[in-house]
Design a protein around this motif. Structure first.
Motif, PDB file in Angstrom:
ATOM      1  N   GLN A  94     -56.516 -11.349-107.071  1.00 17.59           N
ATOM      2  CA  GLN A  94     -56.695 -10.477-108.230  1.00 17.59           C
ATOM      3  C   GLN A  94     -55.391 -10.255-108.979  1.00 17.59           C
ATOM      4  O   GLN A  94     -55.395  -9.829-110.140  1.00 17.59           O
ATOM      5  CB  GLN A  94     -57.303  -9.143-107.794  1.00 17.59           C
ATOM      6  CG  GLN A  94     -58.777  -9.271-107.418  1.00 17.59           C
ATOM      7  CD  GLN A  94     -59.390  -7.950-106.967  1.00 17.59           C
ATOM      8  OE1 GLN A  94     -58.749  -7.152-106.280  1.00 17.59           O
ATOM      9  NE2 GLN A  94     -60.629  -7.717-107.347  1.00 17.59           N
ATOM     10  N   HIS A  95     -54.282 -10.561-108.320  1.00 17.35           N
ATOM     11  CA  HIS A  95     -52.960 -10.421-108.943  1.00 17.35           C
ATOM     12  C   HIS A  95     -52.381 -11.760-109.408  1.00 17.35           C
ATOM     13  O   HIS A  95     -51.216 -11.812-109.792  1.00 17.35           O
ATOM     14  CB  HIS A  95     -51.989  -9.750-107.968  1.00 17.35           C
ATOM     15  CG  HIS A  95     -52.149  -8.261-107.884  1.00 17.35           C
ATOM     16  ND1 HIS A  95     -51.581  -7.402-108.808  1.00 17.35           N
ATOM     17  CD2 HIS A  95     -52.816  -7.484-106.999  1.00 17.35           C
ATOM     18  CE1 HIS A  95     -51.888  -6.159-108.487  1.00 17.35           C
ATOM     19  NE2 HIS A  95     -52.638  -6.179-107.388  1.00 17.35           N
ATOM     20  N   VAL A 109     -49.433  -9.074-101.161  1.00 19.50           N
ATOM     21  CA  VAL A 109     -49.296  -8.965-102.619  1.00 19.50           C
ATOM     22  C   VAL A 109     -47.817  -8.897-102.996  1.00 19.50           C
ATOM     23  O   VAL A 109     -47.379  -9.500-103.978  1.00 19.50           O
ATOM     24  CB  VAL A 109     -50.070  -7.749-103.146  1.00 19.50           C
ATOM     25  CG1 VAL A 109     -49.939  -7.640-104.664  1.00 19.50           C
ATOM     26  CG2 VAL A 109     -51.550  -7.835-102.772  1.00 19.50           C
ATOM     27  N   LYS A 151     -45.530 -11.559-105.395  1.00 15.21           N
ATOM     28  CA  LYS A 151     -44.607 -11.170-106.467  1.00 15.21           C
ATOM     29  C   LYS A 151     -43.204 -11.715-106.210  1.00 15.21           C
ATOM     30  O   LYS A 151     -42.517 -12.160-107.143  1.00 15.21           O
ATOM     31  CB  LYS A 151     -44.571  -9.646-106.586  1.00 15.21           C
ATOM     32  CG  LYS A 151     -43.687  -9.125-107.708  1.00 15.21           C
ATOM     33  CD  LYS A 151     -43.737  -7.616-107.785  1.00 15.21           C
ATOM     34  CE  LYS A 151     -42.867  -7.094-108.923  1.00 15.21           C
ATOM     35  NZ  LYS A 151     -42.914  -5.594-108.994  1.00 15.21           N
ATOM     36  N   LEU A 165     -47.520  -0.927-103.682  1.00 11.57           N
ATOM     37  CA  LEU A 165     -47.103  -2.314-103.587  1.00 11.57           C
ATOM     38  C   LEU A 165     -45.626  -2.409-103.230  1.00 11.57           C
ATOM     39  O   LEU A 165     -45.207  -3.286-102.477  1.00 11.57           O
ATOM     40  CB  LEU A 165     -47.375  -3.041-104.906  1.00 11.57           C
ATOM     41  CG  LEU A 165     -48.846  -3.324-105.209  1.00 11.57           C
ATOM     42  CD1 LEU A 165     -48.976  -3.925-106.598  1.00 11.57           C
ATOM     43  CD2 LEU A 165     -49.456  -4.241-104.177  1.00 11.57           C
ATOM     44  N   TYR A 179     -47.505 -14.164-110.685  1.00 10.96           N
ATOM     45  CA  TYR A 179     -47.892 -12.781-110.396  1.00 10.96           C
ATOM     46  C   TYR A 179     -48.165 -11.994-111.673  1.00 10.96           C
ATOM     47  O   TYR A 179     -47.454 -12.121-112.661  1.00 10.96           O
ATOM     48  CB  TYR A 179     -46.776 -12.086-109.613  1.00 10.96           C
ATOM     49  CG  TYR A 179     -47.014 -10.607-109.392  1.00 10.96           C
ATOM     50  CD1 TYR A 179     -47.846 -10.165-108.377  1.00 10.96           C
ATOM     51  CD2 TYR A 179     -46.410  -9.652-110.212  1.00 10.96           C
ATOM     52  CE1 TYR A 179     -48.064  -8.816-108.170  1.00 10.96           C
ATOM     53  CE2 TYR A 179     -46.625  -8.295-110.014  1.00 10.96           C
ATOM     54  CZ  TYR A 179     -47.462  -7.884-108.990  1.00 10.96           C
ATOM     55  OH  TYR A 179     -47.682  -6.542-108.802  1.00 10.96           O
ATOM     56  N   ARG A 180     -49.209 -11.193-111.633  1.00 13.18           N
ATOM     57  CA  ARG A 180     -49.440 -10.221-112.704  1.00 13.18           C
ATOM     58  C   ARG A 180     -49.661  -8.857-112.079  1.00 13.18           C
ATOM     59  O   ARG A 180     -50.309  -8.727-111.029  1.00 13.18           O
ATOM     60  CB  ARG A 180     -50.634 -10.604-113.576  1.00 13.18           C
ATOM     61  CG  ARG A 180     -51.972 -10.550-112.892  1.00 13.18           C
ATOM     62  CD  ARG A 180     -53.090 -10.738-113.892  1.00 13.18           C
ATOM     63  NE  ARG A 180     -54.354 -10.935-113.219  1.00 13.18           N
ATOM     64  CZ  ARG A 180     -55.365 -11.625-113.738  1.00 13.18           C
ATOM     65  NH1 ARG A 180     -55.245 -12.174-114.922  1.00 13.18           N
ATOM     66  NH2 ARG A 180     -56.486 -11.757-113.078  1.00 13.18           N
ATOM     67  N   ALA A 181     -49.107  -7.858-112.713  1.00 14.24           N
ATOM     68  CA  ALA A 181     -49.118  -6.516-112.136  1.00 14.24           C
ATOM     69  C   ALA A 181     -50.509  -5.895-112.143  1.00 14.24           C
ATOM     70  O   ALA A 181     -50.910  -5.228-111.194  1.00 14.24           O
ATOM     71  CB  ALA A 181     -48.135  -5.621-112.876  1.00 14.24           C
ATOM     72  N   LYS A 182     -51.263  -6.104-113.215  1.00 14.64           N
ATOM     73  CA  LYS A 182     -52.584  -5.488-113.329  1.00 14.64           C
ATOM     74  C   LYS A 182     -53.635  -6.416-112.749  1.00 14.64           C
ATOM     75  O   LYS A 182     -53.853  -7.525-113.249  1.00 14.64           O
ATOM     76  CB  LYS A 182     -52.900  -5.186-114.787  1.00 14.64           C
ATOM     77  CG  LYS A 182     -54.238  -4.461-114.974  1.00 14.64           C
ATOM     78  CD  LYS A 182     -54.493  -4.122-116.431  1.00 14.64           C
ATOM     79  CE  LYS A 182     -55.825  -3.380-116.592  1.00 14.64           C
ATOM     80  NZ  LYS A 182     -56.079  -3.058-118.025  1.00 14.64           N
ATOM     81  N   PRO A 183     -54.321  -5.996-111.673  1.00 19.27           N
ATOM     82  CA  PRO A 183     -55.302  -6.888-111.049  1.00 19.27           C
ATOM     83  C   PRO A 183     -56.577  -7.006-111.884  1.00 19.27           C
ATOM     84  O   PRO A 183     -56.954  -6.073-112.616  1.00 19.27           O
ATOM     85  CB  PRO A 183     -55.589  -6.195-109.717  1.00 19.27           C
ATOM     86  CG  PRO A 183     -55.364  -4.748-110.001  1.00 19.27           C
ATOM     87  CD  PRO A 183     -54.210  -4.705-110.979  1.00 19.27           C
ATOM     88  N   THR A 195     -57.295  -2.471-104.027  1.00 19.14           N
ATOM     89  CA  THR A 195     -56.867  -1.647-105.165  1.00 19.14           C
ATOM     90  C   THR A 195     -57.357  -0.216-105.033  1.00 19.14           C
ATOM     91  O   THR A 195     -56.633   0.729-105.353  1.00 19.14           O
ATOM     92  CB  THR A 195     -57.385  -2.250-106.484  1.00 19.14           C
ATOM     93  OG1 THR A 195     -56.835  -3.568-106.630  1.00 19.14           O
ATOM     94  CG2 THR A 195     -56.965  -1.410-107.676  1.00 19.14           C
TER      95      THR A 195
END
Length: 234
Positions: free
Chosen positions: A65-66, A210, A214, A15, A221-225, A194
């Motif tokens: 997903q993020h 993605v 961020k 990423l 944004y979230r780091a873990k999809p 991913t």
């Protein structure tokens, strides 16, 4: 950097690579800062779904997903009939289907308006007609498939708002298509970004999206999809 060395980096570093690549590619991958919708849905109880199409579903799925508050993002087909809802047939461009992503979200955590802001800002370029980046055909069109009249109202109002504000350098061509059914895509298309961060198409066209999410919308944004495989218990 060789392909083998990139592979060792893993998704997080990939990423970061996508962020570095962003400066090289088109505005669709760079993303664009746009205002939030002035008309939004009230936060209701329970989960909500909307289907979004904007080019190859690998990247659109990977972006959502993020997004914090998204419970699931599933790649699939919408706009045509069930009998033609397969990758081989949809790729011909004459089924009426668009490669799409069904986004399930918690409106108490992320509003429909913010989902649409992500869609228009970083997930794709809404000014490209029947294409997206290197992909051409009606199956890659920009389209929103609302599941309720309220969703359609918010989406139409947002397109009008962005158009009036001249948020993009060209006219928005996104269609709003109601009354369609969604058909999940084949298993090998799910979680593709991913699972394949070093795949050349992903590294070039989708990881920068993605990274743009961020950068432009850090609060969303979230780091873990959230992955289809995880939801299925795989």
């Amino acid at each position: 950097m060789t392909a083998s060395s990139i592979k060792e980096l893993g998704l997080a570093a990939a990423l970061a690579l996508g962020a570095a690549l962003t400066a090289t590619y088109s505005s669709a991958e760079e993303g664009r800062a746009i205002p939030a919708p002035t008309l939004d849905e009230p936060a209701g109880a329970g989960l909500e779904t909307i289907t979004l199409a904007g080019g190859c579903f690998w990247g659109v799925q990977g972006v959502f997903q993020h997004v914090a508050g998204v419970a699931a993002a599933v790649s699939g087909y919408e706009g045509g009939e069930q009998r033609t809802a397969s990758y081989q047939q949809v790729s011909g461009g004459d089924t009426g289907h668009a490669e799409s992503v069904r986004v399930t979200f918690d409106p108490k955590k992320v509003s429909l308006g913010h989902i649409l802001q992500v869609y228009f800002s970083v997930a794709h370029d809404p000014t490209e007609l029947n294409r997206q980046g290197p992909d051409h055909g009606t199956q890659y069109r920009s389209a929103i498939f609302p599941t309720t009249p309220e969703q359609a109202k918010v989406a139409k109002a947002y397109v009008a708002q962005l158009s009036a504000a001249r948020a993009f350098d060209a006219a928005i061509v996104t269609t709003i298509e109601q009354g369609r059914a969604f058909y999940p895509a084949e298993a090998y298309h799910q979680d593709f970004l991913t699972q394949n961060p070093t795949y050349p198409y992903i590294a070039t066209n989708d990881l920068p999206k993605v990274a743009a999410l961020k950068r432009l919308m850090p609060d969303l944004y979230r780091a873990k999809p959230v992955l289809v495989a995880s939801a299925a218990g795989d």
